[in-house]
Each structure stands twice: as C-alpha cells, then as structure tokens.
Design a protein around this motif. Sequence first.
Motif, PDB file in Angstrom:
ATOM      1  N   ASP A   1       0.844  -1.216   0.000  1.00 20.28           N
ATOM      2  CA  ASP A   1       0.000   0.000   0.000  1.00 20.28           C
ATOM      3  C   ASP A   1       0.866   1.248   0.000  1.00 20.28           C
ATOM      4  N   HIS A   2       1.889   1.189   0.825  1.00 20.60           N
ATOM      5  CA  HIS A   2       2.774   2.326   0.989  1.00 20.60           C
ATOM      6  C   HIS A   2       3.456   2.687  -0.332  1.00 20.60           C
ATOM      7  N   MET A   3       3.956   1.686  -1.045  1.00 21.34           N
ATOM      8  CA  MET A   3       4.618   1.948  -2.322  1.00 21.34           C
ATOM      9  C   MET A   3       3.605   2.441  -3.357  1.00 21.34           C
ATOM     10  N   ARG A   4       2.406   1.870  -3.313  1.00 28.18           N
ATOM     11  CA  ARG A   4       1.356   2.296  -4.252  1.00 28.18           C
ATOM     12  C   ARG A   4       1.062   3.775  -4.039  1.00 28.18           C
ATOM     13  N   GLN A   5       0.945   4.186  -2.770  1.00 26.46           N
ATOM     14  CA  GLN A   5       0.703   5.604  -2.442  1.00 26.46           C
ATOM     15  C   GLN A   5       1.780   6.505  -3.009  1.00 26.46           C
ATOM     16  N   ARG A   6       3.003   5.980  -3.055  1.00 27.69           N
ATOM     17  CA  ARG A   6       4.145   6.765  -3.554  1.00 27.69           C
ATOM     18  C   ARG A   6       4.293   6.666  -5.065  1.00 27.69           C
ATOM     19  N   GLY A   7       3.350   5.969  -5.712  1.00 25.20           N
ATOM     20  CA  GLY A   7       3.407   5.821  -7.170  1.00 25.20           C
ATOM     21  C   GLY A   7       4.499   4.864  -7.606  1.00 25.20           C
ATOM     22  N   LYS A   8       4.890   3.965  -6.718  1.00 18.88           N
ATOM     23  CA  LYS A   8       5.935   3.006  -7.075  1.00 18.88           C
ATOM     24  C   LYS A   8       5.356   1.601  -7.184  1.00 18.88           C
ATOM     25  N   THR A   9       6.028   0.789  -7.977  1.00 15.80           N
ATOM     26  CA  THR A   9       5.579  -0.591  -8.116  1.00 15.80           C
ATOM     27  C   THR A   9       6.391  -1.448  -7.163  1.00 15.80           C
ATOM     28  N   SER A  10       5.686  -2.217  -6.328  1.00 14.45           N
ATOM     29  CA  SER A  10       6.419  -3.054  -5.381  1.00 14.45           C
ATOM     30  C   SER A  10       6.476  -4.483  -5.879  1.00 14.45           C
ATOM     31  N   SER A  11       7.525  -5.152  -5.513  1.00 16.78           N
ATOM     32  CA  SER A  11       7.629  -6.577  -5.805  1.00 16.78           C
ATOM     33  C   SER A  11       8.461  -7.209  -4.697  1.00 16.78           C
ATOM     34  N   SER A  12       8.446  -8.524  -4.628  1.00  9.56           N
ATOM     35  CA  SER A  12       9.174  -9.209  -3.561  1.00  9.56           C
ATOM     36  C   SER A  12       9.879 -10.431  -4.115  1.00  9.56           C
ATOM     37  N   ARG A  13      11.020 -10.727  -3.513  1.00  5.48           N
ATOM     38  CA  ARG A  13      11.625 -12.027  -3.782  1.00  5.48           C
ATOM     39  C   ARG A  13      11.479 -12.821  -2.494  1.00  5.48           C
ATOM     40  N   ILE A  14      10.759 -13.946  -2.579  1.00  8.22           N
ATOM     41  CA  ILE A  14      10.550 -14.747  -1.376  1.00  8.22           C
ATOM     42  C   ILE A  14      11.797 -15.595  -1.142  1.00  8.22           C
TER      43      ILE A  14
END
Length: 253
Positions: free
Chosen positions: A103-116
């Motif tokens: 949510d936080h990254m979305r608010q900042r206009g950034k795309t988030s991703s994760s490496r599990i």
Amino acid sequence: MEKDLTLYRPEAWFRAARGPRYQQLYRHLSAAIAAGELQPETRLPAERELALIAEVSRVTVRKAVSRLVEDGVLEQRRGAGTFVRPPKSKIEQSLSVLLSFTDHMRQRGKTSSSRIMRRGLFLPSPDEMMALGLSPGDRVARVERLRFADDTPLALEWSSLHTDVLPDPEAVETSLYDVLRASGRAPTRAVQRITAVNLTAADAKLLLLPEGAAVLRIDRTAYLPSGRPIEFTRGLYRGDIYDFIAELRVDAT
Ligand code: 16G
C-alpha cells in the motif's frame, strides 16, 4: 545572470569579525541552496571567476566549495563544473498510519515486488513465542522476503504469524496484508520498535549496500481489534531512501 552573480558578491555574505571568509561563504551558499535561491542544476561560476566576484582567494573558494560537496549539496562534474545537486527524494512513511509495504509503495506511485527467500511452517523461536503468545508445541508461519520498489531493493522482512491467521504461508504471493484482509484477519494496530543497525555481509549483498552500512531495523508487532497479537515482523530498511515521519501533538489534558 546579473542577479545570479550578486549572490556571490562580498556584500551578500561577508561581515567583518564573523569568522573566517571560507566559513562565511560556505554558510551563505549553503543557506542559498536550502532556500532555493540557488536552484538544483545551477552551475556555479568556475573557481577563478568565483574568487574574482567574491573578492577572495581561490583557496577560500575551494575550501567553501569542498565542504558543500562533502555535505552532498554540490556536485563536481568532471570537465563540466560544479552544480547544485537535486535533493535526494526519500520515501516517507508516517509512523502513525498502519500500512502494508505494498500500500505504501502504491501511495508513492511506485511498483512493489518481492523475492521470497523462505516461507513455511516452523517451530517457534522463544522471541516468536513471546511476541505472538505461542506455546512450545505450536507452529509458526514464516515468510522471509526481499522487497523492491521499482526494482530497487529497499527492505528485508522476516515475518512470523500465528498459523490460525496464516495457515498456508505459500498463499503469500505479493502482499501479506492482502491475504490477511481476504480472510478478515488484517491487523488494525501495531507497535514498532526502531533501531539503527549495521548490515551483515549477507544482508548487505541483498540490499546492494556495502557491508556495515547503517540501516533502520523495525520490529513490528501487529494486533487484531480484539487485542490479540498475530504478526511479528523484523525488517531492515535502507535508511538512505526510507524516512519515517512521526507527527507529535501536545497532549490536550
Ligand atoms: C510493512 C510492515 C510489515 C508488514 C508488511 C506487509 C513496516 C515497518 N512493516 O512493511 O510489518 O508485514 O508491511 O506488507 O511498515 P505487504 O502486505 O506488502 O506484504
């Protein structure tokens, strides 16, 4: 152009008995940059020219400029000159709003991703038992992730949850809180402890930082509305691009 140069004239910055000239010039330029009088990408006059306009020696100019370069507000570009650096844009997070990384990254206009890096059901550690109120025979769900914002690794997060809120850690694809929300078990309150720590070699490699670099470590314990703790996450956040903002108010008593 005329206006630009008056900024460097001695009348603009020099006062007798106010300390060495290089310090006065340094303070004046630093304030002009902070106030936006010298805008990002402005090119400073060359050393010799600046010495002439400011009526000081080249050594004085060099000392003032090199301190501003050390402060990170000026940048010397080979063959091009000295420029006002654009301010680093930091990602700011309010400490008083409970947000997920996604949510936080979305608010900042950034795309988030994760490496599990790892996820599964494990025997709880003493810390996890304490934080989540587990008994020795219980299992804990763990999800360990390297988290990115627009392809920049920003955080390492080790999350531990009660198995009755997250029976299947494999279900966490992108957002942990989305999975919890989908089953009506999203936390509504959290307590965080923030510490500055130095990175180990292994963690530094993942965050693309030098070994020993300082980062923010945040331990979050998150609760259901009933007051039951369901999540304990330890995260390492890159302090150079992550800012935590706390708003403080005077208690109205
Ligand atoms: C944030 C939380 C972390 C939580 C995660 C869920 C802080 C310091 N930590 O990073 O505790 O597990 O969000 O994010 O803010 P997700 O829903 O994107 O997986």
